[in-house]
Design an enzyme around this catalytic site. Structure first.
Site, PDB file in Angstrom:
ATOM      1  N   LYS A  33     -16.223 -33.373 -31.259  1.00  0.00           N
ATOM      2  CA  LYS A  33     -16.331 -32.846 -32.624  1.00  0.00           C
ATOM      3  C   LYS A  33     -15.390 -33.642 -33.556  1.00  0.00           C
ATOM      4  CE  LYS A  33     -18.392 -29.724 -33.964  1.00  0.00           C
ATOM      5  NZ  LYS A  33     -19.802 -29.644 -34.475  1.00  0.00           N
ATOM      6  N   ASP A  47     -34.698 -33.748 -31.547  1.00  0.00           N
ATOM      7  CA  ASP A  47     -33.355 -34.107 -31.079  1.00  0.00           C
ATOM      8  C   ASP A  47     -32.669 -34.915 -32.181  1.00  0.00           C
ATOM      9  OD1 ASP A  47     -31.194 -35.360 -29.778  1.00  0.00           O
ATOM     10  OD2 ASP A  47     -32.283 -35.430 -27.875  1.00  0.00           O
ATOM     11  N   LEU A  78     -16.640 -16.015 -24.846  1.00  0.00           N
ATOM     12  CA  LEU A  78     -15.818 -14.870 -24.426  1.00  0.00           C
ATOM     13  C   LEU A  78     -16.413 -13.497 -24.768  1.00  0.00           C
ATOM     14  CD1 LEU A  78     -12.988 -13.888 -23.271  1.00  0.00           C
ATOM     15  CD2 LEU A  78     -12.313 -13.691 -25.661  1.00  0.00           C
ATOM     16  N   TYR A 116     -15.135 -31.355 -25.534  1.00  0.00           N
ATOM     17  CA  TYR A 116     -15.843 -30.739 -26.673  1.00  0.00           C
ATOM     18  C   TYR A 116     -15.121 -31.047 -27.978  1.00  0.00           C
ATOM     19  CZ  TYR A 116     -16.918 -27.130 -30.135  1.00  0.00           C
ATOM     20  OH  TYR A 116     -17.216 -26.474 -31.306  1.00  0.00           O
ATOM     21  N   LEU A 175     -33.798 -27.188 -28.851  1.00  0.00           N
ATOM     22  CA  LEU A 175     -33.990 -26.049 -27.933  1.00  0.00           C
ATOM     23  C   LEU A 175     -33.412 -26.366 -26.554  1.00  0.00           C
ATOM     24  CD1 LEU A 175     -37.544 -24.709 -28.924  1.00  0.00           C
ATOM     25  CD2 LEU A 175     -35.303 -23.922 -29.707  1.00  0.00           C
ATOM     26  N   PHE A 210     -25.474 -28.023 -37.734  1.00  0.00           N
ATOM     27  CA  PHE A 210     -24.906 -27.149 -36.694  1.00  0.00           C
ATOM     28  C   PHE A 210     -25.149 -27.722 -35.306  1.00  0.00           C
ATOM     29  CE2 PHE A 210     -26.058 -24.146 -40.095  1.00  0.00           C
ATOM     30  CZ  PHE A 210     -24.931 -23.349 -40.188  1.00  0.00           C
ATOM     31  N   ASN A 248     -16.144 -17.825 -33.790  1.00  0.00           N
ATOM     32  CA  ASN A 248     -17.118 -16.865 -34.352  1.00  0.00           C
ATOM     33  C   ASN A 248     -17.542 -15.854 -33.301  1.00  0.00           C
ATOM     34  OD1 ASN A 248     -19.198 -18.409 -36.870  1.00  0.00           O
ATOM     35  ND2 ASN A 248     -17.083 -18.890 -36.404  1.00  0.00           N
ATOM     36  N   PRO A 255     -13.899 -11.780 -16.182  1.00  0.00           N
ATOM     37  CA  PRO A 255     -13.015 -12.879 -15.767  1.00  0.00           C
ATOM     38  C   PRO A 255     -12.127 -13.402 -16.894  1.00  0.00           C
ATOM     39  CG  PRO A 255     -15.245 -13.713 -16.129  1.00  0.00           C
ATOM     40  CD  PRO A 255     -15.280 -12.244 -16.435  1.00  0.00           C
ATOM     41  N   TYR A 313      -9.194 -15.775 -18.133  1.00  0.00           N
ATOM     42  CA  TYR A 313      -8.547 -17.017 -17.669  1.00  0.00           C
ATOM     43  C   TYR A 313      -7.020 -16.895 -17.769  1.00  0.00           C
ATOM     44  CZ  TYR A 313     -13.166 -19.240 -18.476  1.00  0.00           C
ATOM     45  OH  TYR A 313     -14.496 -19.577 -18.483  1.00  0.00           O
ATOM     46  N   THR A 346     -15.084 -27.437 -36.190  1.00  0.00           N
ATOM     47  CA  THR A 346     -14.289 -26.397 -35.531  1.00  0.00           C
ATOM     48  C   THR A 346     -12.792 -26.616 -35.744  1.00  0.00           C
ATOM     49  OG1 THR A 346     -13.629 -25.668 -33.313  1.00  0.00           O
ATOM     50  CG2 THR A 346     -14.575 -27.840 -33.445  1.00  0.00           C
ATOM     51  N   ASP A 347     -12.027 -25.536 -35.615  1.00  0.00           N
ATOM     52  CA  ASP A 347     -10.562 -25.661 -35.690  1.00  0.00           C
ATOM     53  C   ASP A 347      -9.989 -26.339 -34.439  1.00  0.00           C
ATOM     54  OD1 ASP A 347     -10.964 -23.588 -33.865  1.00  0.00           O
ATOM     55  OD2 ASP A 347      -9.646 -22.151 -34.864  1.00  0.00           O
ATOM     56  N   GLU A 348     -10.820 -26.447 -33.379  1.00  0.00           N
ATOM     57  CA  GLU A 348     -10.295 -26.984 -32.113  1.00  0.00           C
ATOM     58  C   GLU A 348      -9.913 -28.462 -32.216  1.00  0.00           C
ATOM     59  OE1 GLU A 348     -12.309 -25.657 -28.575  1.00  0.00           O
ATOM     60  OE2 GLU A 348     -13.065 -23.882 -29.601  1.00  0.00           O
TER      61      GLU A 348
HETATM   62  P1  NAD Z   1     -24.830 -22.988 -30.025  1.00  0.00           P
HETATM   63  O1  NAD Z   1     -24.504 -23.703 -28.764  1.00  0.00           O
HETATM   64  O2  NAD Z   1     -25.138 -21.528 -29.998  1.00  0.00           O
HETATM   65  O3  NAD Z   1     -26.081 -23.695 -30.745  1.00  0.00           O
HETATM   66  C1  NAD Z   1     -26.236 -25.086 -30.795  1.00  0.00           C
HETATM   67  C2  NAD Z   1     -27.679 -25.378 -31.178  1.00  0.00           C
HETATM   68  O4  NAD Z   1     -27.821 -26.810 -31.268  1.00  0.00           O
HETATM   69  C3  NAD Z   1     -28.699 -24.904 -30.137  1.00  0.00           C
HETATM   70  O5  NAD Z   1     -29.760 -24.247 -30.784  1.00  0.00           O
HETATM   71  C4  NAD Z   1     -29.170 -26.192 -29.480  1.00  0.00           C
HETATM   72  O6  NAD Z   1     -30.517 -26.124 -29.017  1.00  0.00           O
HETATM   73  C5  NAD Z   1     -29.019 -27.188 -30.610  1.00  0.00           C
HETATM   74  N1  NAD Z   1     -28.869 -28.578 -30.142  1.00  0.00           N
HETATM   75  C6  NAD Z   1     -28.056 -29.031 -29.154  1.00  0.00           C
HETATM   76  N2  NAD Z   1     -28.221 -30.350 -29.005  1.00  0.00           N
HETATM   77  C7  NAD Z   1     -29.133 -30.757 -29.936  1.00  0.00           C
HETATM   78  C8  NAD Z   1     -29.707 -31.991 -30.287  1.00  0.00           C
HETATM   79  N3  NAD Z   1     -29.379 -33.121 -29.638  1.00  0.00           N
HETATM   80  N4  NAD Z   1     -30.613 -32.029 -31.287  1.00  0.00           N
HETATM   81  C9  NAD Z   1     -30.970 -30.896 -31.945  1.00  0.00           C
HETATM   82  N5  NAD Z   1     -30.469 -29.690 -31.650  1.00  0.00           N
HETATM   83  C10 NAD Z   1     -29.550 -29.608 -30.651  1.00  0.00           C
HETATM   84  O7  NAD Z   1     -23.604 -23.288 -30.992  1.00  0.00           O
HETATM   85  P2  NAD Z   1     -22.964 -22.411 -32.142  1.00  0.00           P
HETATM   86  O8  NAD Z   1     -21.921 -21.551 -31.565  1.00  0.00           O
HETATM   87  O9  NAD Z   1     -24.048 -21.822 -32.951  1.00  0.00           O
HETATM   88  O10 NAD Z   1     -22.222 -23.545 -32.994  1.00  0.00           O
HETATM   89  C11 NAD Z   1     -22.896 -24.238 -34.030  1.00  0.00           C
HETATM   90  C12 NAD Z   1     -21.948 -25.269 -34.637  1.00  0.00           C
HETATM   91  O11 NAD Z   1     -20.782 -24.621 -35.135  1.00  0.00           O
HETATM   92  C13 NAD Z   1     -21.464 -26.307 -33.631  1.00  0.00           C
HETATM   93  O12 NAD Z   1     -21.446 -27.551 -34.282  1.00  0.00           O
HETATM   94  C14 NAD Z   1     -20.058 -25.863 -33.290  1.00  0.00           C
HETATM   95  O13 NAD Z   1     -19.248 -26.968 -32.967  1.00  0.00           O
HETATM   96  C15 NAD Z   1     -19.618 -25.217 -34.581  1.00  0.00           C
HETATM   97  N6  NAD Z   1     -18.626 -24.141 -34.447  1.00  0.00           N
HETATM   98  C16 NAD Z   1     -18.836 -23.118 -33.576  1.00  0.00           C
HETATM   99  C17 NAD Z   1     -17.894 -22.096 -33.504  1.00  0.00           C
HETATM  100  C18 NAD Z   1     -18.111 -20.907 -32.576  1.00  0.00           C
HETATM  101  O14 NAD Z   1     -17.189 -20.085 -32.437  1.00  0.00           O
HETATM  102  N7  NAD Z   1     -19.263 -20.750 -31.952  1.00  0.00           N
HETATM  103  C19 NAD Z   1     -16.746 -22.130 -34.294  1.00  0.00           C
HETATM  104  C20 NAD Z   1     -16.571 -23.193 -35.175  1.00  0.00           C
HETATM  105  C21 NAD Z   1     -17.522 -24.193 -35.249  1.00  0.00           C
HETATM  106  P1  TYD Z   2     -14.577 -19.356 -25.705  1.00  0.00           P
HETATM  107  O1  TYD Z   2     -15.403 -18.215 -26.176  1.00  0.00           O
HETATM  108  O2  TYD Z   2     -15.137 -20.254 -24.647  1.00  0.00           O
HETATM  109  O3  TYD Z   2     -14.183 -20.185 -27.003  1.00  0.00           O
HETATM  110  P2  TYD Z   2     -13.134 -21.425 -27.164  1.00  0.00           P
HETATM  111  O4  TYD Z   2     -12.706 -21.898 -25.842  1.00  0.00           O
HETATM  112  O5  TYD Z   2     -13.999 -22.432 -27.862  1.00  0.00           O
HETATM  113  O6  TYD Z   2     -12.027 -20.893 -27.996  1.00  0.00           O
HETATM  114  O7  TYD Z   2     -13.199 -18.800 -25.164  1.00  0.00           O
HETATM  115  C1  TYD Z   2     -12.338 -18.053 -26.003  1.00  0.00           C
HETATM  116  C2  TYD Z   2     -11.074 -17.751 -25.223  1.00  0.00           C
HETATM  117  O8  TYD Z   2     -11.404 -16.885 -24.125  1.00  0.00           O
HETATM  118  C3  TYD Z   2     -10.444 -18.984 -24.599  1.00  0.00           C
HETATM  119  O9  TYD Z   2      -9.026 -18.854 -24.661  1.00  0.00           O
HETATM  120  C4  TYD Z   2     -10.903 -18.950 -23.149  1.00  0.00           C
HETATM  121  C5  TYD Z   2     -11.031 -17.465 -22.870  1.00  0.00           C
HETATM  122  N1  TYD Z   2     -12.086 -17.095 -21.886  1.00  0.00           N
HETATM  123  C6  TYD Z   2     -11.768 -16.274 -20.790  1.00  0.00           C
HETATM  124  O10 TYD Z   2     -10.615 -15.852 -20.620  1.00  0.00           O
HETATM  125  N2  TYD Z   2     -12.764 -15.946 -19.909  1.00  0.00           N
HETATM  126  C7  TYD Z   2     -14.041 -16.387 -20.053  1.00  0.00           C
HETATM  127  O11 TYD Z   2     -14.911 -16.078 -19.189  1.00  0.00           O
HETATM  128  C8  TYD Z   2     -14.365 -17.204 -21.186  1.00  0.00           C
HETATM  129  C9  TYD Z   2     -15.755 -17.724 -21.411  1.00  0.00           C
HETATM  130  C10 TYD Z   2     -13.350 -17.537 -22.092  1.00  0.00           C
END
Ligand code: NAD
Ligand code: TYD
Length: 362
Positions: free
Chosen positions: A158, A60, A194, A154, A36, A82, A184, A209, A211, A129-131
């Protein structure tokens, strides 16, 4: 009946996954384990609270003793990891937490699983992630064999966790699976990212905003499709394999933001009274503000998800145009969910993150 540990299950994708799994596999026991942090929110899991076959544990993933205890107590046979620090901009402001959770935390989970699982029938799915693959030019896409080339703290953290997962398969035979997914979007996404950030700012008549010049490209996948992909890989993926997951929906940031403006105008109104109130006159597109670029901003991500499509029969089902409209609808209908968030810690983060950017762009 599986006993599934869902780490990070109070976050955006993890909570969507827990709710998805409850419906798809009512027989499974779901144990959500989450620290949390600012990104974790128990409200996301409210629909599961009365379910006897669900348990939430605040914890944790870097706490090895606690994780080990949960494995024993619950007889965990399946892990879906996750838990992570997940936002690139926050990793630039402060990378330490990313190394602690994403690298050390994943190591702890792997080690707990290795020690607990002395017989077969287990699965450890690591959500990545694809990053990790870095940035693309105008053409091409990431496959499972694209060399890793992470550019932000980040994505580097990963990438490190992915390597540990791989090593535990090759060295110890731990039955791991890794998914590398594109961006996602959907319900319950924390408004630092974003799409929810733009939807909420557009609803509040605040600047949007963008970027740099807004031409960076991401591939977008609705979170429900990501949940289905993880479920598929968990059931039918081959241990030790990596599966790329994507939406085949590449979009420039500026096009997404303009689309959000149109969708919010259509739902929340763009008439003169509202326009005067928020002083954006007519359309929310007028709120778009180009700000200082993100340092090391990856230009383009694109996923080739042929392997999961051909091998496991998964494919994205939600089109981006439908998904973005339904996501805008969700944020319009769930104001109280995000209003509580944007008034707390988020507000301090937002001021720090965007004040410098906007000043620099002037
Ligand atoms: P999020 O930031 O919304 O959620 C992360 C969760 O992990 C939170 O509930 C947080 O409380 C918990 N957490 C953080 N540190 C912790 C710890 N030390 N112990 C236990 N819990 C902890 O992230 P998300 O967007 O739901 O992403 C989930 C996973 O999917 C991540 O591993 C991320 O790298 C991966 N992912 C995300 C995306 C995306 O677009 N959001 C895309 C591809 C992969
Ligand atoms: P983000 O949602 O942070 O995902 P990621 O960087 O992991 O792909 O950002 C998606 C794209 O949007 C990225 O190219 C950065 C851009 N962005 C903005 O232009 N303005 C914003 O305020 C944010 C958060 C992201």
């Amino acid at each position: 009946m599986r006993k599934i540990l869902i780490t990070g299950g109070a976050g955006f994708i993890g909570s969507n996954f827990a709710v998805y799994m409850r419906q798809a596999h009512p027989e499974d026991r779901l144990v959500v384990f989450d620290k949390l942090t600012y990104a974790g929110n128990l409200e996301n899991l409210r629909s599961l609270e009365a379910d006897a076959n669900y348990r939430f544990i605040k914890g944790d993933i870097t706490d090895f003793e606690h994780v080990t205890r949960v494995f024993k107590e619950e007889g965990i046979d399946t892990v879906v990891n996750f838990a992570a620090e997940s936002h690139v901009d926050r990793s630039i402001l402060g990378p330490k937490a990313f190394i602690e959770t994403n690298v050390n935390g994943t190591f702890c989970l792997l080690e707990a699983a290795r020690q607990a699982w002395t017989s077969g029938g287990n699965r450890f799915l690591h959500v990545s992630t694809d990053e990790v693959y870095g940035s693309l030019g105008e053409t091409g896409s990431f496959t499972e064999t694209t060399p890793y080339s992470p550019n932000s703290p980040y994505s580097a953290s990963k990438a490190a966790s992915d390597h540990l997962v791989r090593a535990y398969f090759h060295t110890y035979g731990l039955p791991v699976l890794t998914t590398n997914c594109s961006n996602n979007y959907g319900p319950f996404q924390f408004p630092e990212k974003l799409i929810p950030l733009m939807v909420i700012n557009a609803l509040n008549g605040k600047p949007l905003p963008v970027y740099g010049d807004g031409t960076n490209v991401r591939d977008w996948l609705h979170v429900s499709d990501h949940c289905a992909a993880i479920d598929t890989v968990l059931s039918r993926g081959r241990a030790g394999e990596v599966y790329n997951v994507g939406g085949r929906a590449e979009r420039r940031n500026i096009d997404i933001v303009e689309g959000i403006c149109a969708a919010v105008d259509a739902r929340a109104g763009s008439d003169e009274a509202i326009a005067r109130l928020y002083s954006f006159g007519g359309s929310r597109k007028k709120l778009i503000t180009f700000v200082k670029d993100r340092p090391g901003h990856d230009k383009r991500y694109a996923i080739d998800c042929t392997k999961i499509e051909k091998e496991l029969g998964w494919k994205p089902s939600v089109t981006f145009d439908h998904g973005i409209k339904s996501t805008v609808d969700w944020y319009v209908a769930n104001r109280s969910w995000w209003e509580r968030i944007v008034s707390g810690e988020y507000l301090r983060y937002y001021e720090r993150q965007y004040k410098d950017r906007c000043d620099a762009a002037k």
